[in-house]
Design a protein around this motif. Sequence first.
Motif, mmCIF file in Angstrom:
data_model
loop_
_atom_site.group_PDB
_atom_site.id
_atom_site.type_symbol
_atom_site.label_atom_id
_atom_site.label_comp_id
_atom_site.label_asym_id
_atom_site.label_seq_id
_atom_site.Cartn_x
_atom_site.Cartn_y
_atom_site.Cartn_z
ATOM 1 N N PRO A 133 116.161 15.258 8.684
ATOM 2 C CA PRO A 133 116.483 14.206 9.793
ATOM 3 C C PRO A 133 115.032 14.256 9.257
ATOM 4 C CG PRO A 133 117.086 16.843 9.891
ATOM 5 C CD PRO A 133 116.939 16.807 8.358
ATOM 6 N N VAL A 134 114.197 14.787 9.254
ATOM 7 C CA VAL A 134 112.724 13.793 9.886
ATOM 8 C C VAL A 134 111.987 13.848 8.450
ATOM 9 C CG1 VAL A 134 110.490 14.738 10.270
ATOM 10 C CG2 VAL A 134 112.230 16.078 11.444
ATOM 11 N N LEU A 135 111.551 12.011 8.714
ATOM 12 C CA LEU A 135 111.356 11.314 7.529
ATOM 13 C C LEU A 135 109.675 12.086 7.422
ATOM 14 C CD1 LEU A 135 113.580 8.193 7.863
ATOM 15 C CD2 LEU A 135 113.730 10.134 6.262
ATOM 16 N N SER A 136 109.431 11.395 8.996
ATOM 17 C CA SER A 136 107.553 11.645 9.231
ATOM 18 C C SER A 136 107.251 11.928 10.380
ATOM 19 C CB SER A 136 107.112 10.228 8.624
ATOM 20 O OG SER A 136 107.204 8.780 9.138
ATOM 21 N N ALA A 137 106.379 12.389 9.983
ATOM 22 C CA ALA A 137 104.905 12.953 12.022
ATOM 23 C C ALA A 137 103.623 12.509 11.609
ATOM 24 C CB ALA A 137 105.810 14.150 12.129
ATOM 25 N N SER A 138 103.054 12.012 12.442
ATOM 26 C CA SER A 138 101.688 11.366 12.323
ATOM 27 C C SER A 138 101.762 11.574 13.554
ATOM 28 C CB SER A 138 101.623 10.340 11.687
ATOM 29 O OG SER A 138 102.297 9.326 12.533
ATOM 30 N N PHE A 139 100.001 11.479 13.236
ATOM 31 C CA PHE A 139 99.017 11.265 14.832
ATOM 32 C C PHE A 139 97.630 10.631 14.734
ATOM 33 C CE2 PHE A 139 98.511 15.553 14.020
ATOM 34 C CZ PHE A 139 96.844 15.930 14.687
ATOM 35 N N LEU A 140 97.190 10.124 15.583
ATOM 36 C CA LEU A 140 95.868 9.389 15.158
ATOM 37 C C LEU A 140 94.842 10.443 16.194
ATOM 38 C CD1 LEU A 140 94.755 6.258 13.847
ATOM 39 C CD2 LEU A 140 94.432 5.465 16.338
ATOM 40 N N PHE A 141 93.376 10.986 15.221
ATOM 41 C CA PHE A 141 92.851 11.786 15.636
ATOM 42 C C PHE A 141 91.542 10.901 14.684
ATOM 43 C CE2 PHE A 141 90.436 16.247 15.358
ATOM 44 C CZ PHE A 141 90.700 16.371 16.120
ATOM 45 N N ARG A 142 90.533 10.833 15.916
ATOM 46 C CA ARG A 142 89.197 10.674 16.191
ATOM 47 C C ARG A 142 89.179 9.372 14.664
ATOM 48 N NH1 ARG A 142 86.169 15.924 15.597
ATOM 49 N NH2 ARG A 142 85.709 16.304 17.446
ATOM 50 N N GLY A 143 90.004 8.342 15.254
ATOM 51 C CA GLY A 143 90.131 7.125 14.325
ATOM 52 C C GLY A 143 91.395 7.243 13.041
ATOM 53 N N LYS A 144 91.629 8.185 12.801
ATOM 54 C CA LYS A 144 91.909 8.705 11.423
ATOM 55 C C LYS A 144 93.812 8.560 11.743
ATOM 56 C CE LYS A 144 87.881 8.976 8.743
ATOM 57 N NZ LYS A 144 87.548 9.412 7.484
#
Length: 588
Positions: A133-144
């Motif tokens: 169901p979920v291929l990827s999950a991400s977020f931007l933290f302190r520029g990375k």
Amino acid sequence: MTIIIEKATIKMKKLLKYILLLIYVALMPACGEDSGLDGVFANKPFALVTAADGGRTSISAVIDDGKRTIRLTFDKKRDVDAVELTFQLNPGYAMVSPKEPETTMDLTQPRTVTVSSGAGEVSYEISARNETPVLSASFLFRGKPIEGVIDHETRTVSFPITTIYASEYPEELLGAVPLDITLSDGYRPTSEKVSYDLSTGESFSVYKGRNTYTYRLVADIAPISVADHLSDFRFRRGVNLAYWMTEADRDWLGYVMPAQFPLWKELGFDHFRVPVDELCIFDREGQFNEKAVGKLHELFTWCEQNGMYAILDMHTLAPREGSDSYREEELYDPAYPEFRTHFVNVWRKLAAEFKAHNPKCVAFELLNEPHDGTPDATGWNKLQNEVLTAVREQDPERIVFVPAMGWQDYNYIKYARVAEEDPNAVVSFHYYLPMLLSHYKMLAWVGYQGAVQYPGVVIPTQSDADKYPQYASFHKTTYNADRIMGEMSNAASDGRNAGLAVHCGEFGCSKNVAEAMRLAWFTDMVAAMEANNIPWTLWECLDGGFGFVDMEYGIYRINCPLLKVLTGKELTDAEAKVLLQKYGFKTE
């Protein structure tokens, strides 16, 4: 209710039809071989094909009798080189290849399944694929970018984070993280929510058809350790540079001159607490007062070069926009979120401005005498974490003094909270007890003009208690060395239990108290604090109503007996006079 009954009736009818059909098929041989499978099961050998999904559950295959295919789609990533299969056949069919209805097959490539009936053999292509169901999950933290590690077996998405310091607060940094989530075709989120709390293991759900899949979000934090600078912050006896940068309606910037900084070191003090009002170091537009900030840099640099220490204390905030006076309770009022944000931003600017100074010499104190109105500092602790987050983003290893709640009452030390792995935090309290003595004939206590006593019952006579009934409780209140020692012992104990060093940021006694009583109170205070390893800063360094320097008509005089109590420095009046003259103070 009617709808539920109707649905149940429909299900019962379908079940009954299926049972009758089975009976019919079972009786078909009695009707002759020509009956065969021309009925409902003709060209439909498979009732159900299931496969273990790698856990304790199974999935059902999609069977296309027209194309003669069997498709397995796993929503948990798994190897398909040994898939446990179960073939459930409709009546009249038998397995040919594989021979057994329960078997294990390698489905890394499509395979053939063959069954037989009275009409002959028929083959189907069986295949498997992983469709999570979920291929990827991400977020931007302190520029990375932080990429989530997805475990479809346990339905968790773990985010490895290595850029948070041990002195920071994940609940503040990760409490509302906007996630970029990519789903497989056909899957949809169950809500339109985009920000999630990664610090508490919040979940999100997706669905496809009638199936819903829930994933737990986890922040896998490997904190960056911070150096212990507090062990090198060797402070014991200090003074408040009171009025130097407070009371913005008057220009006090000349109250203490840089050339006079060495005076207090020579008198036996080792650190300064530097109270500042926001309006003394910022203008109304939030820009720094360069003259004031320059003097602070000068003081801090001098301390670094001369073995002294300094604590920058935010003493009073500017009134919130739209108000004519500072009211601390508005910091906790949900009606004024912008005021709370303003306070956080003030410290963000201060931390950035003074970041270059040696963390072993210069410390920060977040706010003077906060009082959130709660019995356990709940309101302040939440705000404190927000402010500390802003400070730690700029300066993760700075020593920070967090104030006890209740006007910095020592009884609130037990409620102080900081990050568990932060070695550079100190809890600060103030002590002016009993207030009727310490503020005798001063400020809010000026209404009492009777006698006071120390040690002993604070109001010694019944006549004064009767004359001033609003203060009558002090006729039943006793203060002496034992009581002060006990209260300092409690302060130190509560600090240890909270895992924090303890500092008395203010204490003092009114100069209106008889000199012998005043010296006795200071003697007992200093002895109690030193016995409990509590460093301190005396309220006021020059003049004022509480300290050890007197000033009348511009002429300064050091109270030598009190100085000896405070620092052990012994001076004659003549020597004290010469010392004051050395640093530019008028003595005659």
